[in-house]
Design a protein around this motif. Structure first.
Motif, PDB file in Angstrom:
ATOM      1  N   GLY A  37      34.932  26.791  32.082  1.00  0.00           N
ATOM      2  CA  GLY A  37      36.261  26.934  31.518  1.00  0.00           C
ATOM      3  C   GLY A  37      36.404  28.200  30.686  1.00  0.00           C
ATOM      4  O   GLY A  37      35.432  28.692  30.106  1.00  0.00           O
ATOM      5  N   VAL A  38      37.622  28.715  30.639  1.00  0.00           N
ATOM      6  CA  VAL A  38      37.940  29.899  29.844  1.00  0.00           C
ATOM      7  C   VAL A  38      39.163  29.583  29.000  1.00  0.00           C
ATOM      8  O   VAL A  38      40.177  29.090  29.516  1.00  0.00           O
ATOM      9  N   ARG A  39      39.081  29.860  27.711  1.00  0.00           N
ATOM     10  CA  ARG A  39      40.185  29.614  26.800  1.00  0.00           C
ATOM     11  C   ARG A  39      40.381  30.842  25.930  1.00  0.00           C
ATOM     12  O   ARG A  39      39.452  31.298  25.273  1.00  0.00           O
ATOM     13  N   MET A  79      36.546  38.379  35.332  1.00  0.00           N
ATOM     14  CA  MET A  79      37.578  37.956  34.376  1.00  0.00           C
ATOM     15  C   MET A  79      38.441  39.134  33.962  1.00  0.00           C
ATOM     16  O   MET A  79      39.666  39.021  33.862  1.00  0.00           O
ATOM     17  N   ARG A  80      37.795  40.267  33.724  1.00  0.00           N
ATOM     18  CA  ARG A  80      38.543  41.455  33.304  1.00  0.00           C
ATOM     19  C   ARG A  80      39.491  41.910  34.405  1.00  0.00           C
ATOM     20  O   ARG A  80      40.672  42.188  34.147  1.00  0.00           O
ATOM     21  N   ARG A  81      38.987  41.971  35.633  1.00  0.00           N
ATOM     22  CA  ARG A  81      39.827  42.433  36.739  1.00  0.00           C
ATOM     23  C   ARG A  81      41.003  41.494  37.003  1.00  0.00           C
ATOM     24  O   ARG A  81      42.089  41.940  37.376  1.00  0.00           O
ATOM     25  N   ARG A  85      42.821  34.736  31.000  1.00  0.00           N
ATOM     26  CA  ARG A  85      42.849  34.320  29.600  1.00  0.00           C
ATOM     27  C   ARG A  85      42.595  32.820  29.450  1.00  0.00           C
ATOM     28  O   ARG A  85      41.822  32.394  28.605  1.00  0.00           O
ATOM     29  N   ASP A  86      43.280  32.031  30.265  1.00  0.00           N
ATOM     30  CA  ASP A  86      43.087  30.586  30.272  1.00  0.00           C
ATOM     31  C   ASP A  86      42.887  30.148  31.717  1.00  0.00           C
ATOM     32  O   ASP A  86      43.738  30.429  32.568  1.00  0.00           O
ATOM     33  N   GLY A  87      41.784  29.490  31.975  1.00  0.00           N
ATOM     34  CA  GLY A  87      41.544  29.071  33.351  1.00  0.00           C
ATOM     35  C   GLY A  87      40.100  28.722  33.601  1.00  0.00           C
ATOM     36  O   GLY A  87      39.398  28.200  32.729  1.00  0.00           O
ATOM     37  N   LEU A  88      39.642  29.054  34.819  1.00  0.00           N
ATOM     38  CA  LEU A  88      38.321  28.647  35.282  1.00  0.00           C
ATOM     39  C   LEU A  88      37.635  29.775  36.037  1.00  0.00           C
ATOM     40  O   LEU A  88      38.299  30.559  36.719  1.00  0.00           O
ATOM     41  N   LYS A 118      40.605  31.125  38.433  1.00  0.00           N
ATOM     42  CA  LYS A 118      41.859  30.400  38.571  1.00  0.00           C
ATOM     43  C   LYS A 118      42.548  30.327  37.215  1.00  0.00           C
ATOM     44  O   LYS A 118      41.910  29.982  36.220  1.00  0.00           O
ATOM     45  N   ASN A 119      43.810  30.665  37.174  1.00  0.00           N
ATOM     46  CA  ASN A 119      44.587  30.531  35.944  1.00  0.00           C
ATOM     47  C   ASN A 119      45.049  29.093  35.775  1.00  0.00           C
ATOM     48  O   ASN A 119      45.441  28.433  36.743  1.00  0.00           O
TER      49      ASN A 119
END
Length: 287
Positions: A37-39, A79-81, A85-88, A118-119
């Motif tokens: 996960g990304v938050r 993630m940068r490309r 910001r929020d996703g997987l 994925k956002n």
């Protein structure tokens, strides 16, 4: 904005990303995966997820395709490309490309590595209205502790749940006990206030969010017991909820046709959701 995937050493347009037709993951489900996960641009529980990936690879005797340092770099670059910001972040490793044969290739092949992102919406401390789950027989193989791409039984269970109007399926073994969800771990809170989740063994996946929540429960001095619980016990519980990298902590308010407790999200799930969100917000920043 262009969306990128990472496939075997190259960042490619997501629409054109592909693997060879004789990739063993495609033909034989001979591979494993992880989802992180990304938050707010921060990875949640990155190290435990990568540790579990290493374990899954070891159990299937697949060599890591790249070093951990390289994999961490690829995750961040993707993630940068994709401006995630929020996703997987989804990672998949298969044994690689070889002429089709059930046995392992007799000559060395290079494992395949694929990553996508994925956002998702920004998940907050509010648990929402809660979800319904539908019980389904657990027909999976006996090594559910390995996070393999062989997910057809999970797919069928999830589809049956969705067709019944439920969000998730709870898988029930031959003894009538809940093992886990089709893509989540399962929890209940008893009338005595005990927090119950099945012990980690070969029958369930050791969820990373599950592990973090155990630590949070310990800090909150909640009485946590790891043991099997029956479907009947779950229907009589004060509360129930699911956990995963995608759902955080989400209350279960109905199991089959029975309401759980008063049919509303309970205080334990609410508190654990709040504390998990605080944990997630303290994750590693990606620059």
């Amino acid at each position: 904005m262009a969306r990128y995937a990472y496939v075997n050493g190259r960042y490619v347009d997501h629409r054109e990303a592909s693997v060879h037709i004789e990739d063993r993951g495609y033909q034989l489900a001979d591979g494993v995966y992880e989802v992180v996960g990304v938050r707010d641009g921060k990875l949640i529980d990155e190290k435990p997820h990568l540790d579990r990936l290493d374990r899954s690879l070891k159990e299937l005797r697949i060599a890591p395709p790249v070093s951990r340092k390289t994999l961490c770099f690829v995750i961040r670059e993707l993630m940068r490309r994709n401006r995630l910001r929020d996703g997987l972040v989804y990672m998949q490793v298969t044994r690689g490309v070889a002429r089709r044969d059930h046995a392992f290739p007799t000559t060395p092949v290079r494992p395949s590595l694929v990553l996508t992102t994925k956002n998702t919406r920004h998940l907050g401390p509010d648990v929402g209205p809660g979800i319904a789950v539908r019980s389904q027989p657990d027909i999976r193989w006996e090594r559910c502790d390995i996070k393999t791409v062989a997910l057809l039984p999970n797919v069928l269970a999830k589809q049956a749940a969705r067709e019944s109007g439920a969000y998730e399926a709870w898988l029930v073994d031959a003894k009538g006990c809940v093992t886990e969800g089709a893509s989540t771990n399962a929890w209940i809170v008893t009338g005595d206030g005990e927090l119950i989740t099945r012990q980690t063994d070969s029958g369930i996946l050791a969820g990373i969010t599950r592990g973090t929540l155990k630590s949070i429960a310990d800090k909150l001095q909640l009485k946590l017991v790891e043991r099997p619980f029956s479907l009947a016990e779950a229907k009589q519980a004060n509360e129930a909820f699911i956990t995963s990298a995608t759902s955080f902590v989400t209350p279960v308010i109905r199991i089959d046709d029975a309401p759980v407790g008063d049919g509303k999200p309970g205080p334990t799930a609410r508190r654990l959701r709040e504390e998990y969100v605080r944990f997630a917000e303290a994750g590693e920043t990606v620059t």
